[in-house]
Scaffold this motif. Structure first.
Motif, short mmCIF file in Angstrom:
data_model
loop_
_atom_site.label_atom_id
_atom_site.label_comp_id
_atom_site.label_asym_id
_atom_site.label_seq_id
_atom_site.Cartn_x
_atom_site.Cartn_y
_atom_site.Cartn_z
N VAL A 74 0.85 -1.19 0.00
CA VAL A 74 0.00 0.00 0.00
C VAL A 74 0.89 1.24 0.00
N THR A 75 0.62 2.15 -0.92
CA THR A 75 1.40 3.39 -1.02
C THR A 75 0.45 4.57 -1.22
N GLY A 76 1.02 5.77 -1.35
CA GLY A 76 0.22 6.96 -1.60
C GLY A 76 0.08 7.80 -0.35
N GLY A 77 -1.18 8.17 -0.02
CA GLY A 77 -1.42 8.97 1.17
C GLY A 77 -1.13 8.20 2.45
N LEU A 78 -1.31 8.87 3.58
CA LEU A 78 -1.04 8.27 4.88
C LEU A 78 -2.31 7.57 5.37
N GLU A 103 -7.67 -4.37 5.69
CA GLU A 103 -8.52 -3.19 5.87
C GLU A 103 -7.68 -1.94 5.69
N ILE A 104 -8.07 -1.10 4.75
CA ILE A 104 -7.40 0.18 4.52
C ILE A 104 -8.35 1.28 4.95
N GLY A 105 -7.97 2.01 5.97
CA GLY A 105 -8.87 3.01 6.56
C GLY A 105 -8.81 4.36 5.89
N GLN A 106 -9.06 5.38 6.69
CA GLN A 106 -9.13 6.75 6.18
C GLN A 106 -7.75 7.39 6.18
N ALA A 107 -7.52 8.25 5.20
CA ALA A 107 -6.24 8.96 5.09
C ALA A 107 -6.19 10.10 6.10
N SER A 108 -5.11 10.17 6.86
CA SER A 108 -4.89 11.31 7.75
C SER A 108 -4.10 12.40 7.04
N ALA A 109 -3.50 12.07 5.92
CA ALA A 109 -2.82 13.04 5.06
C ALA A 109 -2.81 12.48 3.65
#
Length: 336
Positions: A74-78, A103-109
């Motif tokens: 997984v890459t990209g945002g935080l 499970e990939i949650g919400q981006a904090s950044a």
């Protein structure tokens, strides 16, 4: 064929790759991953070709169950990522076993995230690409974003050389409490703007509005007051900064129209496109003019980062800890 079950689809989760730049002449949008550097890095970490099909998601990632072993990154945002309820790192190759839940949650950044699966997603290419074009309902997985209950095919994988060494640092993401500088080149209509407009564009602070999507990012700042004559439509490029009749800019993105009639005052340098697309609404930005020679140099340096990572992974095959496919070979080597 192994299958991924979509438990929760996340937000606008689609299949993407490098897109279809060669088919813009036929009137089709380029499409493809918004953050191409993150897409390439995810594929490299799992041993894929850089342009292999991946999942792209926005702000909120999907929840998936794998029915066969494989490797993912997984890459990209935080994003917060959990494997079977345990938090795991991004920008690192992860081993997934049968019936594992990711499970990939919400981006904090950041905005956009990418999930690469060893061997790439098995989707039928359309016009030389697996990229999804949502407006046209073409490509990817049935031409649409994922839904709960979807089944995605992939090739199972039990081994991957240098597994323990397949990781890298996450690039710095835009901080909404600080102004992010985005480097740009002069656009084809730069000289048609007044010197006052040029100065204002290059010196003022813009903010990313809520009107952002894969077609373009609308910005807001002090209006440019120039009144250029109507233009014939011209070809567009990713990162082109259009000035609309409102005096506010739109930065064109992956799903932009192939031609446009608004003047292009500038073009975002390719090296800064990944950072720009990770800007969330409300992010303050400033544009910094650079010359073509500097932009080319910076882009080469960015490409070299991937080459260095690839070489680091290849050289680590003989470094401890060994992956599952290296243990036996090391023992045999010791006998001789």
């Amino acid at each position: 064929m192994a299958m991924i079950s979509v438990i929760k689809p996340g937000t606008q989760t689609t299949v993407q790759d490098f897109g279809r730049p060669q088919h813009q002449i036929n009137g089709f949008p380029e499409a493809g991953g918004m953050d191409q550097q993150a897409l390439k890095t995810a594929n490299l970490l799992v041993g894929n070709a850089l342009g292999a099909p991946v999942l792209e998601f926005v702000i909120m990632g999907p929840t998936l169950v794998f029915d066969q072993p494989t490797f993912v990154a997984v890459t990209g945002g935080l994003f917060t990522v959990k494997l079977n309820g345990k938090e795991v790192a991004t920008y690192r190759c992860l081993q997934v076993n049968a019936n594992d839940r990711l499970e990939i949650g919400q981006a904090s950044a950041g905005m956009f995230g990418y999930l690469a699966i060893r061997g790439g997603l098995q989707v039928k290419p359309l016009m030389d690409s697996a990229a999804t074009m949502l407006r046209l309902h073409l490509g990817g997985y049935h031409g649409r974003q994922l839904q709960a209950g979807d089944q995605l095919a992939y090739q199972s994988s039990w081994r991957l050389s240098s597994y323990y060494h397949r990781h890298t640092d996450q690039p710095a993401l835009p901080d909404r409490t600080k102004t992010t500088t985005i480097r740009v080149l002069k656009g084809p209509q730069w000289d048609d703007f007044s010197s006052a407009d040029q100065k204002l564009f290059a010196s003022q602070e813009y903010k990313v509005t809520k009107n952002v999507d894969r077609m373009g990012y609308r910005l807001v700042g002090k209006e440019l007051t120039t009144n250029l004559p109507s233009m014939l439509s011209e070809a567009t490029v990713r990162g082109a900064v259009q000035l609309t009749s409102s005096g506010q800019p739109i930065v064109l993105m992956a799903d932009r129209q192939t031609t446009g009639g608004y003047p292009l005052i500038a073009v975002v340098a390719s090296v800064d496109l990944p950072r720009f697309v990770q800007c969330q609404p409300g992010q303050p930005i400033k544009f910094q003019l650079i010359e073509l020679a500097e932009a080319s140099k910076l882009l080469k340096q960015q490409a070299q980062q991937l080459t260095d990572l690839d070489q680091q992974i290849q050289h680590s095959r003989y470094q401890r800890p060994y992956g599952i496919d290296r243990v036996d070979s090391q023992r045999i080597a010791q006998l001789f």
